[in-house]
Write an enzyme that holds these catalytic residues in place. Structure first.
Site, short mmCIF file in Angstrom:
data_model
loop_
_atom_site.label_atom_id
_atom_site.label_comp_id
_atom_site.label_asym_id
_atom_site.label_seq_id
_atom_site.Cartn_x
_atom_site.Cartn_y
_atom_site.Cartn_z
N GLU A 36 4.58 -11.36 14.99
CA GLU A 36 4.63 -12.65 14.03
C GLU A 36 3.79 -13.76 14.62
O GLU A 36 3.15 -14.31 13.61
CB GLU A 36 6.26 -13.25 14.07
CG GLU A 36 6.39 -14.35 13.41
CD GLU A 36 6.35 -15.75 13.84
OE1 GLU A 36 6.14 -16.68 13.03
OE2 GLU A 36 5.93 -15.79 15.13
N GLU A 37 3.69 -13.88 15.81
CA GLU A 37 2.90 -15.20 16.24
C GLU A 37 1.54 -15.09 15.67
O GLU A 37 0.74 -16.16 15.45
CB GLU A 37 2.89 -15.28 17.76
CG GLU A 37 4.18 -15.64 18.29
CD GLU A 37 4.65 -16.93 17.94
OE1 GLU A 37 4.02 -17.77 17.28
OE2 GLU A 37 5.64 -17.27 18.75
N HIS A 89 5.19 -22.51 22.60
CA HIS A 89 3.86 -21.87 22.99
C HIS A 89 3.43 -22.21 24.02
O HIS A 89 1.93 -22.35 24.46
CB HIS A 89 2.68 -22.10 21.78
CG HIS A 89 3.25 -21.48 20.28
ND1 HIS A 89 2.65 -21.65 19.23
CD2 HIS A 89 4.29 -20.78 20.09
CE1 HIS A 89 3.03 -21.01 18.10
NE2 HIS A 89 4.07 -20.29 18.80
#
Length: 473
Positions: free
Chosen positions: A333-334, A430
């Site tokens: 996803e990232e 993050h």
């Protein structure tokens, strides 16, 4: 006050009240009663406040696998771990669905101001960043207080320079400031490259004030050669802004040696709570298994996986629900939402009736928003009443899902959002600080209770859950 004056005053007050009552709008007396919460749903909700399964999942994944950059061996280990865990929890039809995706990996990353005030800085390369020579790149910086200032820079004005964009994000409960300030990361490097920059550094897109930089993806348009692009820690970006304010030219050296390594395997892990009526459709829930590689991905998004799986297990352990609940731990996803698109393509012929995901950390759910067809609107009413004891209010907007379920929602599938507080999320998002100690077990359990409530109502709703209108692009 004597009695005559008192009676006169009371009479005047009564007359005034009577006249006011005649002229003001009458209060409605036909407001429908709120739906009652099913006793079995309330029991599930309240029991889930003592949940331990979700924390066990987060602890296990972050301890036994750790960082899980998409398309790498670490993400593959995470898939294997997930299959073992989901089977041990009793889920059915547990399997991996693989696909190919381009993989970017970071290399060396250092930065320092050479003049006028020499000092080292903390930064991290953005996903899809280009590379400097192995020995680094040295150039004068051009300062932009905001992303809009970068946009306004004349064409060619950054040739041979390092662009520095220093817009400062602030925390909001709903996380809306991420979209506003995040453009500096999402598209800033592409714009800087088009204007001739040799490289770009941005103030990390985060609400913290520390020295841990925030990773994240950026993208370059077709035909634009990627330039070195990195995020400075918020503290170092603020310090660099103060250096610029001294009015002297600032020279910086950066070393970034990431690589594009070609296509590699990623995948989604799928598990189910089988429903009793195959015709009633599938309720899709989950989060994403991959993470950035600076921390251990505890809040982003091991917590989302854990919340949705722990809630689904509570239905797995009870009477069989009417609808199948499908738990998907999406890959990659990232770095671009590859897992969500691969799932939607692989399951485009499945009858999904609702989709929802948890991808905003582990802090308390505070708001419910839905997007349901008219015939299923009573489901939303029941959800609102059942979730209220958890401190969750009903929002006035429509649910929008997240990147993993967006491709399914785009097919006209109904959605539910259980919005978590974003006041702390972007302090750790993050960063190297995205670790287990950022997860509050009590708030995590409140999430499980909210998701358990939602699944218990939706998976057993007597109403038909049909298609919803899809907004035109």
């Amino acid at each position: 006050m004597n009695r005559t004056v008192l009676f006169a005053a009371l009479a005047a007050t009564a007359l005034s009240s009577s006249l006011t009552a005649q002229t003001r709008p009458q209060q409605r007396t036909d407001v429908p009663a709120a739906p009652k919460v099913d006793a079995s749903v309330a029991k599930l909700r309240d029991a889930a406040l003592n949940d331990k399964v979700a924390y066990d999942i987060v602890e296990g994944l972050t301890t036994e696998v750790g960082p899980r950059l998409a398309g790498t061996d670490a993400e593959a280990r995470a898939r294997a771990w997930s299959v073992t865990k989901l089977k041990a929890l009793g889920f059915r039809n547990v399997h991996i669905e693989t696909y190919q995706m381009p993989v970017w990996v970071r290399g060396a990353e250092t930065a320092e101001v050479l003049s006028p005030f020499p000092q080292k800085l903390h930064l991290t390369a953005l996903g899809n960043s280009g590379a400097t020579p192995p020995s680094g790149l040295t150039a004068e910086i051009v300062y932009f207080p905001s992303f809009a200032d970068l946009q306004a820079a004349p064409a060619g004005s950054l040739k041979g320079k390092i662009a520095f964009v220093s817009n400062a994000m602030v925390a909001t409960q709903d996380g809306s400031s991420y979209g506003q300030f995040g453009t500096a990361r999402f598209t800033g490097p592409n714009i800087a490259a088009q204007k001739g920059a040799a490289a770009i550094v941005i103030r990390s897109i985060g609400s913290d004030h520390g020295r841990g930089p925030h990773a994240g993806n950026t993208n370059f348009a077709a035909g634009v050669t990627p330039i070195p692009a990195a995020a400075l820690s918020t503290a170092d970006a603020d310090n660099l802004s103060r250096i610029v304010a001294r009015g002297k030219p600032v020279t910086m050296k950066i070393v970034l040696t990431p690589q594009q390594t070609g296509n590699h395997e990623s995948g989604n892990v799928v598990a189910e709570v089988p429903g009793s009526d195959p015709r009633a459709g599938v309720v899709l829930v989950g989060g994403h298994l991959d993470s950035w590689d600076l921390g251990t991905g505890a809040i982003d998004d091991a917590s989302g996986l854990a919340i949705t799986a722990a809630a689904a297990k509570r239905l797995l352990d009870g009477p069989r629900p009417k609808r199948t609940i499908r738990v998907v731990w999406f890959g990659s996803e990232e770095v671009g939402g590859f897992g969500g698109r691969a799932y939607a393509e692989a399951h485009k012929n499945d009858r999904h009736v609702l989709a929802a995901e948890s991808d905003f950390g582990a802090d308390r759910v505070w708001r419910l928003e839905t997007n349901l067809p008219d015939a299923a609107k009573p489901i939303g009413d029941r959800l609102a009443v059942a979730l209220a004891p958890l401190g969750i209010v009903r929002g006035s907007g429509k649910s929008h899902g997240g990147s993993d379920v967006e491709p399914v929602l785009a097919m006209g599938v109904a959605g539910v959002d259980l919005d978590q507080s974003g006041q702390r999320y972007f302090d750790y998002h993050h960063t190297p600080e995205d670790t287990l100690d950022r997860v509050d077990p009590e708030q995590l359990a409140q999430n499980v209770a909210a998701w358990t409530t939602m699944l218990a109502i939706v998976a057993n709703a007597p109403e038909e859950i049909g298609q919803v209108a899809v907004a035109a692009d």
